[in-house]
Design a protein around this motif. Structure first.
Motif, short mmCIF file in Angstrom:
data_model
loop_
_atom_site.label_atom_id
_atom_site.label_comp_id
_atom_site.label_asym_id
_atom_site.label_seq_id
_atom_site.Cartn_x
_atom_site.Cartn_y
_atom_site.Cartn_z
N LEU A 81 49.98 39.48 38.72
CA LEU A 81 49.09 40.63 38.95
C LEU A 81 47.64 40.21 39.16
O LEU A 81 46.93 40.82 39.96
CB LEU A 81 49.20 41.63 37.80
N LYS A 82 47.20 39.16 38.48
CA LYS A 82 45.82 38.69 38.68
C LYS A 82 45.62 38.14 40.09
O LYS A 82 44.52 38.21 40.63
CB LYS A 82 45.45 37.65 37.62
N TYR A 84 46.79 39.51 42.74
CA TYR A 84 46.51 40.68 43.57
C TYR A 84 45.05 41.12 43.42
O TYR A 84 44.43 41.55 44.39
CB TYR A 84 47.46 41.84 43.23
N ILE A 85 44.50 40.99 42.22
CA ILE A 85 43.08 41.33 42.01
C ILE A 85 42.20 40.47 42.91
O ILE A 85 41.19 40.94 43.45
CB ILE A 85 42.67 41.14 40.52
N LEU A 96 41.74 51.30 42.63
CA LEU A 96 42.71 50.86 41.62
C LEU A 96 42.38 51.49 40.27
O LEU A 96 43.28 51.96 39.57
CB LEU A 96 42.71 49.34 41.53
N PHE A 151 45.77 44.70 34.73
CA PHE A 151 44.74 45.10 35.68
C PHE A 151 43.44 45.46 34.96
O PHE A 151 42.36 45.05 35.38
CB PHE A 151 45.21 46.26 36.55
N SER A 154 41.69 42.34 33.77
CA SER A 154 41.09 41.64 34.90
C SER A 154 39.83 42.35 35.39
O SER A 154 38.84 41.71 35.72
CB SER A 154 42.08 41.53 36.05
#
Length: 157
Positions: A81-82, A84-85, A96, A151, A154
């Motif tokens: 997921l990080k 994607y950030i 988001l 998310f 992050s």
């Protein structure tokens, strides 16, 4: 009868990968996707982080039972997921946050500052389920609480 081409395109675009939204655990959420969708969620991290050593391992998961892909994603959730950030633009980070703050709630497209492209990005990479209702032009986003935590952590850093 007049057709609004913009409305037709929007409806078609938002209906792509349209999923029914319900409150699910992360395992239920992941189990609801096809192997190829789960593999796409996992493999993006390889390209973003240039972690090519694991490319074959992840691409090979597509041919394994779904539980193997889910296990991989669960073990590597933070890293996945990080990544994607790292590829989300600043304006999309605000979008988001809006999705996270309204998780599981109905949002009306005329009233929210969110792009159709970003909604489709979330759906394409299985980062969120987004249920689109053409009758009232609303969306209902859903992410498992584990996704939201990663998310939020992050975004706060």
């Amino acid at each position: 009868m007049m057709f609004d081409i913009e409305e037709i395109i929007r409806d078609e675009y938002l209906n792509t990968n349209n999923k029914k939204v319900s409150n699910e655990t992360m395992n239920e959420y992941l189990a609801s996707f096809k192997n190829s969708e789960l593999t796409k969620l996992a493999v993006t991290q390889i390209f973003v982080d240039k972690d090519y050593i694991n490319l074959f391992k992840i691409k090979n998961l597509n041919n394994k039972p779904k539980k193997n892909i889910i296990e991989y994603i669960t073990k590597n959730l933070d890293k996945i997921l990080k990544s994607y950030i790292k590829i989300i633009k600043d304006v999309e980070l605000e979008q988001l946050k809006l999705i996270i703050d309204n998780n599981g709630k109905k949002l009306f497209m005329e009233k929210i500052p969110i792009s159709i492209h970003f909604i489709n990005f979330l759906k394409t990479f299985s980062l969120a389920k987004v249920e689109y209702n053409a009758k009232d032009n609303s969306i209902k986003p859903f992410m498992p609480k584990e996704f939201i935590k990663v998310f939020e952590d992050s975004l706060n850093n």
